[in-house]
Design an enzyme around this catalytic site. Structure first.
Site, mmCIF file in Angstrom:
data_model
loop_
_atom_site.group_PDB
_atom_site.id
_atom_site.type_symbol
_atom_site.label_atom_id
_atom_site.label_comp_id
_atom_site.label_asym_id
_atom_site.label_seq_id
_atom_site.Cartn_x
_atom_site.Cartn_y
_atom_site.Cartn_z
ATOM 1 N N CYS A 1 5.315 -6.157 1.368
ATOM 2 C CA CYS A 1 5.672 -4.734 1.347
ATOM 3 C C CYS A 1 5.056 -4.003 2.546
ATOM 4 O O CYS A 1 5.441 -4.260 3.672
ATOM 5 C CB CYS A 1 5.269 -4.120 0.011
ATOM 6 S SG CYS A 1 6.063 -2.541 -0.305
ATOM 7 N N GLY B 1 -21.000 -9.540 -25.799
ATOM 8 C CA GLY B 1 -19.661 -9.536 -25.205
ATOM 9 C C GLY B 1 -19.489 -10.792 -24.374
ATOM 10 O O GLY B 1 -20.471 -11.462 -24.029
ATOM 11 N N VAL B 2 -18.246 -11.088 -24.013
ATOM 12 C CA VAL B 2 -17.996 -12.357 -23.329
ATOM 13 C C VAL B 2 -18.679 -12.396 -21.957
ATOM 14 O O VAL B 2 -19.252 -13.418 -21.572
ATOM 15 C CB VAL B 2 -16.477 -12.675 -23.267
ATOM 16 C CG1 VAL B 2 -15.687 -11.582 -22.607
ATOM 17 C CG2 VAL B 2 -16.211 -13.994 -22.572
ATOM 18 N N GLY C 1 0.830 -1.193 0.000
ATOM 19 C CA GLY C 1 0.000 0.000 0.000
ATOM 20 C C GLY C 1 0.862 1.239 0.000
ATOM 21 O O GLY C 1 2.057 1.159 0.326
#
Ligand code: XMP
Length: 516
Positions: free
Chosen positions: A84, A228-229, A57
């Site tokens: 991180c 559309g898919v 973040g």
């Protein structure tokens, strides 16, 4: 999703890579969900995860209001991996020291194993390439933590508290630049958390089918099918669960591709056995678009008309209580406020959807926990033809956002022809599947040309061919010159009204993908 299956929860601190963590975990065939970092431990316990990953973040643990997790997570007795910021927060929480790195470290680094026996690092070579992106770093590990890996600049690149079963890494295993990143994620999910790896498109069909049946019971469902898919996979999945209780509405708004409506209807009805209500609203829309040049106004007219047409079609289907949509996981994440710690909150107009005032009782959204590649895998599993599974995204307002200025029936016909050539050539050369989108734009700018013995004064077409992973950013694609030449020659030879073809070599940002 069903609570019974094994899963990893990802506690999000707002990293631009959080979605990648979720995808990598699922690539290890373990289901994952992204939740807010502040989720209470009671809620986490209810989800019964096999392990937790704390994301990166942009914050600093020393900053005002630095985000954190419910410390109760450490009492759950399940493995935890901090990445991180996740590592830094864990270190700070247990009394280690985190400090600014001096200058922000961003890019490649070489990871060296200090404890090659550690299960998180199993089957990693002594040295390997990793990706770093951080402003702070751990300068003193917390009591109980051992160093398991380091890099030239970061002595605490990997740490582990074996007793409490907590791991932390400063690098990003989720990004492709970390050569053995997927192995690290696999070691954590499969070996350390003990997940069996049962997540797959096939398993999902079973779970989703049961959930759809449980949600709608005997109720009727309406779905807006675009071809559309996403919407097609949603329709086939719901159809498999509840059969004729589903009616799909497919609208030809007059700005679809060449012969698209005819071809798609055939696929929907003959190959996929869907119950489709077809509405031909092309003429009606093109009439409404006459004289409008301003892009936002065009979009408004098209959006408004679609809702109206859909409302009419839906009112003819008695007792429909549910509205189904092909919403996918990135749409959910973006609109949910997860990632509210992110620096650059995105705004996106690709989140379609019909307005609430249509008056349905509830939404059925069976793809809402899936990423695009998982939707494609599901489509394949459900037997959808490649033509649908591998379709490039196509905007709701269709060719209208690819015709600059007024949208007229003639201009639509001209662009349909140019678009047809682009698609044919991209498919024939094998490039169609390798890029995010490839299409032509019609510029109503006339320039002089010569054809045979005569002068012409016709429009220009732009080729827009881009690579992208989500449409938010994009790079122009350096297509082979031969292919570009062939497309240009065919368009100028075959399409009446175009005598010049140019190639768009800008990326997004600063440009957008569509021209409008
Ligand atoms: P831009 O042009 O903003 O487009 O870079 C980003 C992606 O979104 C698609 N797009 C849309 N998709 N409805 C959609 O469903 C829309 O109104 C719309 N406008 C743009 C565009 O094709 C690209 O993939």
């Amino acid at each position: 999703m069903a609570q019974t299956q094994e899963k990893i929860l990802i506690l999000d601190f707002g990293s631009q890579y959080t979605q990648l963590i979720a995808r990598r975990v699922r690539e290890c065939r373990v289901y994952s969900e992204i939740v807010d970092s502040a989720m209470s431990v009671a809620d986490i316990r209810r989800e019964a995860p096999s392990g937790l990953i704390l994301s990166g973040g942009p914050a600093s643990v020393h900053g005002d209001g630095a985000p954190g997790c419910d410390p109760g997570i450490f009492e759950l007795g399940i493995p935890i991996l901090g990445i991180c910021y996740g590592l830094q927060w864990i270190t700070d929480h247990f009394g280690g020291r985190v400090q600014p790195s001096g200058s922000r470290e961003y890019g490649q680094a070489v990871l060296r194993l200090v404890d090659p026996e550690n299960p998180l690092l199993a089957r990693l070579p002594e040295e390997s390439r990793v990706w770093m992106s951080h402003a702070d770093e751990v300068v003193e590990a917390a009591p109980g933590f051992d160093v398991i890996a380091s890099s030239d600049r970061v002595p605490f690149a990997g740490v582990c508290d074996p007793k409490r079963r907590i791991w932390g890494v400063q690098f990003h295993p989720e990004v492709v630049h970390t050569k053995y990143g997927k192995r690290v994620i696999r070691n954590f999910t499969r070996t350390i958390c003990g997940c069996k790896g049962r997540w797959s498109a096939r398993a999902y069909v079973e779970v989703a089918t049961e959930e759809i049946r449980a949600q709608v019971g005997e109720g009727k469902v309406i779905l807006g099918l675009s071809g559309g898919v996403d919407s097609t996979v949603a329709a086939v999945l719901i159809h498999r669960a509840i059969g004729e209780q589903l009616t799909s509405v497919f609208v030809d708004n007059g700005v679809l591709r060449h012969e698209e409506a005819k071809r798609l209807l055939e696929v929907f009805r003959k190959h996929l056995d869907l119950n489709v209500k077809f509405v031909d609203a092309g003429e009606e829309l093109l009439d409404q678009l006459a004289g409008i040049e301003e892009p936002e106004k065009k979009r408004k007219v098209i959006g408004h008309q679609f809702v109206e047409v859909f409302r009419r079609a839906a009112s003819e289907i008695a007792d429909a209580r549910f509205l189904a949509q092909g919403t996918t996981y990135p749409d959910v994440i973006e609109s949910s406020g997860i990632g509210k710690h992110a620096d650059n909150i995105k705004s996106h107009h690709n989140v379609g959807g019909l307005p609430a005032e249509l008056g349905f009782e509830a939404l059925v959204e069976p793809l809402k926990m899936l990423f695009k590649d998982e939707v494609r895998a599901l489509g394949k599993e459900l037997g959808l033809p490649d033509e649908i599974v591998w379709r490039q995204p196509f905007p709701g307002p269709g060719l209208a956002v690819r015709i600059l200025g007024e949208v007229t029936p003639e201009r639509v016909a001209t662009l349909q022809q140019a678009d047809r050539v682009v698609i044919q050539e991209m498919k024939a050369s094998g490039w169609y599947r390798k890029v995010w989108q490839s299409f032509a734009v019609l510029l109503p700018v006339q320039t002089v040309g010569v054809m045979g013995d005569g002068r012409t004064y016709e429009n220009a077409a732009v080729l827009r061919i881009v690579q992208s992973s989500d449409g938010m950013t994009a790079d122009w694609v350096p297509l082979p010159h031969k292919l570009l030449g062939r497309i240009a020659t065919r368009i100028t030879n075959e399409v009446k009204g175009i005598n010049r073809v140019v190639y768009d070599i800008t990326s997004k940002p600063p440009s957008t993908i569509e021209w409008e």
